[in-house]
Design a protein around this motif. Structure first.
Motif, short mmCIF file in Angstrom:
data_model
loop_
_atom_site.label_atom_id
_atom_site.label_comp_id
_atom_site.label_asym_id
_atom_site.label_seq_id
_atom_site.Cartn_x
_atom_site.Cartn_y
_atom_site.Cartn_z
N ARG B 107 0.83 -1.22 0.00
CA ARG B 107 0.00 0.00 0.00
C ARG B 107 0.86 1.26 0.00
NH1 ARG B 107 -4.21 -2.78 4.05
NH2 ARG B 107 -5.51 -3.73 2.45
N ARG B 116 2.01 -1.34 -9.97
CA ARG B 116 1.39 -2.40 -9.17
C ARG B 116 1.99 -3.77 -9.46
NH1 ARG B 116 -4.56 -2.97 -8.42
NH2 ARG B 116 -4.14 -3.04 -6.23
N LEU B 120 2.80 -5.71 -6.16
CA LEU B 120 2.04 -6.93 -5.91
C LEU B 120 2.86 -8.19 -6.25
CD1 LEU B 120 -0.96 -6.37 -4.97
CD2 LEU B 120 -1.38 -8.21 -6.54
N LEU B 123 4.72 -8.96 -3.25
CA LEU B 123 3.85 -9.55 -2.24
C LEU B 123 3.60 -11.03 -2.53
CD1 LEU B 123 1.79 -8.97 0.16
CD2 LEU B 123 0.10 -8.93 -1.64
N PHE B 185 -7.77 -7.71 -10.44
CA PHE B 185 -6.43 -7.14 -10.38
C PHE B 185 -5.99 -6.73 -11.78
CE2 PHE B 185 -1.85 -7.68 -10.92
CZ PHE B 185 -1.43 -6.68 -10.06
N SER B 186 -5.44 -5.55 -11.86
CA SER B 186 -4.97 -5.07 -13.16
C SER B 186 -3.71 -4.24 -12.94
CB SER B 186 -6.06 -4.22 -13.80
OG SER B 186 -5.52 -3.51 -14.87
N GLY B 191 -6.32 1.60 -8.98
CA GLY B 191 -6.98 1.06 -7.80
C GLY B 191 -6.98 2.07 -6.66
#
Lengths: 480, 226
Positions: B107, B116, B120, B123, B185-186, B191
């Motif tokens: 975040r 992202r 991500l 992650l 998710f993109s 987002g």
């Protein structure tokens, strides 16, 4: 008015060659056509491995975008042709809940998992908070619970909550109730019905336990064997839900009568095989046991005994510690306090105990179904009997992991009981199985009892009302 | 209640972790290295990192003994000591990085407009390692349940371990991919963020004290160079 979802001449085959003539392909389904209107609640049902998941994956775009398959035909969602659109495009309109929730969890904590799709959709924090609170209240999950410590049923609730949070008006749920307890299942079904009736959500739900779903549905899409050559299944659409329910009830009663007759004959055999009086020695004794994990206290001052020949069914809501209890009894984890003793030494446990895991993938590794079955089998006769019972004759040379989920589950069960254990632990053995397969499994259990030199002890975990009365005659209800 | 160490800004934790690692390795042979270690240990304790510090002790003991042992083969006593110090420096830096909650880091990256697919991706790599460990545990238990022992049938044991492991890893990769795609998710869309990760007073205080501890040692080190 255009239907919400229209499938027109849809065909699907796992023979991937583009140039292969259509008549030489083996089709899962061919020229399938149906329409679903806004606000309808549809039950999609049929035997394990018949192609239900393939159909819903074709609708939500997982096939052919993420899983390879050859498809023909058209899918219209809200009037737009979607057969060639990406999963992402379809996700804006269609929400999907899949089987195997464990494989889909990304985050450490429940709240992060639920808000993730909402973040992707660009929702405002306040809106996310409100939806999160509603979904937590619906599922009974704790906001900061660790996803790794959730039970199978809780994981399923979590993934369902993630989809509901996205707010798409078409929901496709593939066996969302498989590991859920009765209360959670009823609550989810009530919610889905409310969404379909009051907010015009269109719901397509795949489930084997039809008797639970029928009161909620508007139409039934039943997958049946196709008469056409090289085609596995076709869909029979039933609008007369009440008549279908009646037929189901009659079929269940007939099957119960047949099963009672079979059970009688197996019991007679069993009595002949029992040598001497029934031994009632204590096999497992749990005294004042405590067990804590991740800050949660699953057992507190818990005591229990299992004696030889007893048949226990462990019941309880999701996350109450049923699988943990099995893991404790099998020495995989140690209690935080209290005493846990067994008649069997650790070494004997590996030889005399059988444990059927929830997920069969962990227990299958041989190159063929045949070698898997014979790996630790005590008697070739019994293996032959199991092959016939589970209708595995045509699959003996296939790799076990190439079978459908239902077939793998039956094979995993057969492999464990082929070893003829004295004590059998069954963790949700009927999840994802159609009624005919559940009957096969219960019959196999009766055969094992008949063969056992010492009275067979069975300890099961199940939420499945079809199986619970046949799995045991003593019940242990755990609570949170 | 949240654990106190979660309150340090994740990007600050990551940057300071890298700084501690680099300076720790640079200062390992300095006579004042023990004071450097003690200063940061006290700082971390002041900011309630004691639980994470306890988690690094097994790593320090095992890898410390291993590296010191290997150095002892043809090294001097001071070489052995430096080898052990390097492990200590690594563990000290790790305290900050392993205390980061991955989602907070993602975040925070998102707020800084880091693509992202990077945040991500990071992650998922972290998550996959955790899943991989859990899968190994499950498979080992399944092997035990089928009565297979490595000492008796090592080839069968290897088969029973690797086949399900490969299948599970593939299945989980596919599951995660489907999970991401069907949860909107993109990499192209920005987002939003459920939680805003701000720099708080505590972060500023930690940063000030961290630099106040580090700068004198850098100065000392530069003096040694002269």
């Amino acid at each position: 008015m255009k239907p919400t979802l229209e499938v027109k001449n849809l065909s699907l085959s796992y023979n991937l060659e583009e140039n292969k003539p259509n008549e030489k392909r083996l089709w899962v389904f061919k020229d399938l056509s149906f329409q679903i209107e806004e606000g309808e609640f549809i039950l999609l049902t049929g035997p394990s491995g018949c192609g239900k998941s393939s159909l819903i994956n074709a609708i939500n775009g997982v096939i052919p975008n993420l899983k390879d398959a050859y498809t023909e035909g058209y899918i219209y969602i809200l009037g737009n042709e979607m057969a060639n659109s990406s999963v992402r495009e379809r996700t804006k309109i269609v929400g999907s809940v899949f089987q195997n929730p464990r494989e889909q969890i990304i985050f450490d904590e429940v709240a992060d998992e639920i808000v993730f799709p909402m973040e992707n959709l660009g929702k405002m924090p306040q809106e996310m908070q409100t939806t999160l609170d509603e979904l937590l209240s619906l599922t009974g999950l704790a906001k900061d619970a660790k996803t790794a410590t959730l039970s199978g049923g809780e994981k399923q609730k979590l993934m369902t909550a993630c989809t509901l949070g996205m707010g798409q008006k078409i929901l496709i749920l593939d066996e969302p109730l498989a590991n859920m307890d009765a209360r959670a299942s009823a609550e989810l079904l009530e919610l889905l019905k409310k969404l379909s009736e009051e907010e015009s959500y269109t719901v397509i739900l795949v489930e084997h336990r039809e008797e639970m779903i029928l009161p909620y549905v508007d139409r039934i899409f039943s997958c049946v064997d196709s008469d056409a050559e090289n085609v596995c299944m076709e869909i029979e659409i039933r609008e007369d839900v009440e008549a279908y329910r009646e037929e189901l009830r009659t079929a269940v009663e007939e099957a119960a009568q047949k099963k009672a007759l079979e059970a009688e004959s197996v019991q007679m055999q069993s009595l002949k095989n029992t040598k001497g009086p029934v031994d009632r020695e204590i096999l497992f004794s749990v005294e004042r046991l405590d067990y804590k994990i991740g800050g949660r206290c699953l057992f507190n001052d818990f005591s229990w005994e299992i004696r030889r020949g007893e048949e226990w069914v462990v019941l309880g809501d999701n996350g109450c510690g049923k699988t943990t209890l099995f893991r404790l009894l099998n020495d995989f984890i140690k209690p935080s306090a209290g005493k846990l003793s067994s008649l069997y030494s650790k070494k004997e446990k590996r030889k005399k105990l059988g444990y059927v895991l929830q997920n069969p993938d962990y227990q299958l590794f041989m190159p063929s179904v045949r070698s898997e079955l014979y790996l630790s089998a005590k008697s070739p006769d019994f293996v032959e009997e199991l092959i016939r019972l589970f209708k595995l004759e045509d699959m003996l040379d296939r790799h076990p992991l190439s079978l459908s989920e239902g077939q793998k589950r039956k094979l995993g069960f057969a492999c464990i009981i082929a070893n003829e254990p004295e004590v059998l632990f069954l963790d949700e053995p009927t999840v994802g199985l159609d009624t005919a397969s559940v009957d096969q499994l219960l019959h196999a259990l009766e055969l094992l009892k008949a063969r056992s030199k010492k009275p067979l002890t069975v300890v099961s975990i199940s939420h499945d009302k079809r199986a619970i009365p046949h799995l045991g005659n003593q019940f242990l209800r755990l609570s949170k | 209640m949240n654990k106190p160490e979660k309150n340090i800004h994740p990007i600050l934790s990551l940057v300071f972790s890298v700084m501690l690692f680099a300076t720790g390795l640079l200062f390992v042979k300095k006579p004042w290295f023990v004071i450097y270690l003690a200063a940061f240990l006290i700082l971390l304790l002041l900011f309630r990192f004691e639980r994470t510090m306890l988690r690094t002790i097994p790593f320090v003991l095992i890898f410390g003994a291993l590296t010191a042992g290997l150095t002892a083969v043809n090294g001097t006593p001071s070489d052995i000591l430096y080898a052990f110090y390097r492990v200590l420096a690594l563990a000290l830096a790790a305290v900050l990085s392993i205390s980061i909650k991955p989602i907070r880091l993602v975040r925070a990256f998102n707020q800084l407009k880091v693509p992202r697919w990077i945040s991500l991706g990071l992650l998922i790599v972290i998550r996959f390692m955790q899943i991989f460990y859990e899968e190994i545990q499950q498979i080992r238990q399944a092997i035990v349940l089928r009565g297979i022992r490595f000492s008796e049938t090592p080839l069968l044991w290897a088969r029973a371990f690797f086949i399900p492991l490969i299948v599970r890893v593939l299945s989980i990769s596919e599951g995660l991919a489907i999970s991401l795609e069907t949860r909107a998710f993109s990499t192209e869309l920005e987002g939003s963020s459920y939680e805003t990760i701000d720099f708080k007073k505590k972060d500023r205080l930690f940063a000030a004290l961290f630099l106040a501890c580090l700068l004198p040692f850098i100065y000392l080190s530069l003096g040694d160079l002269k």
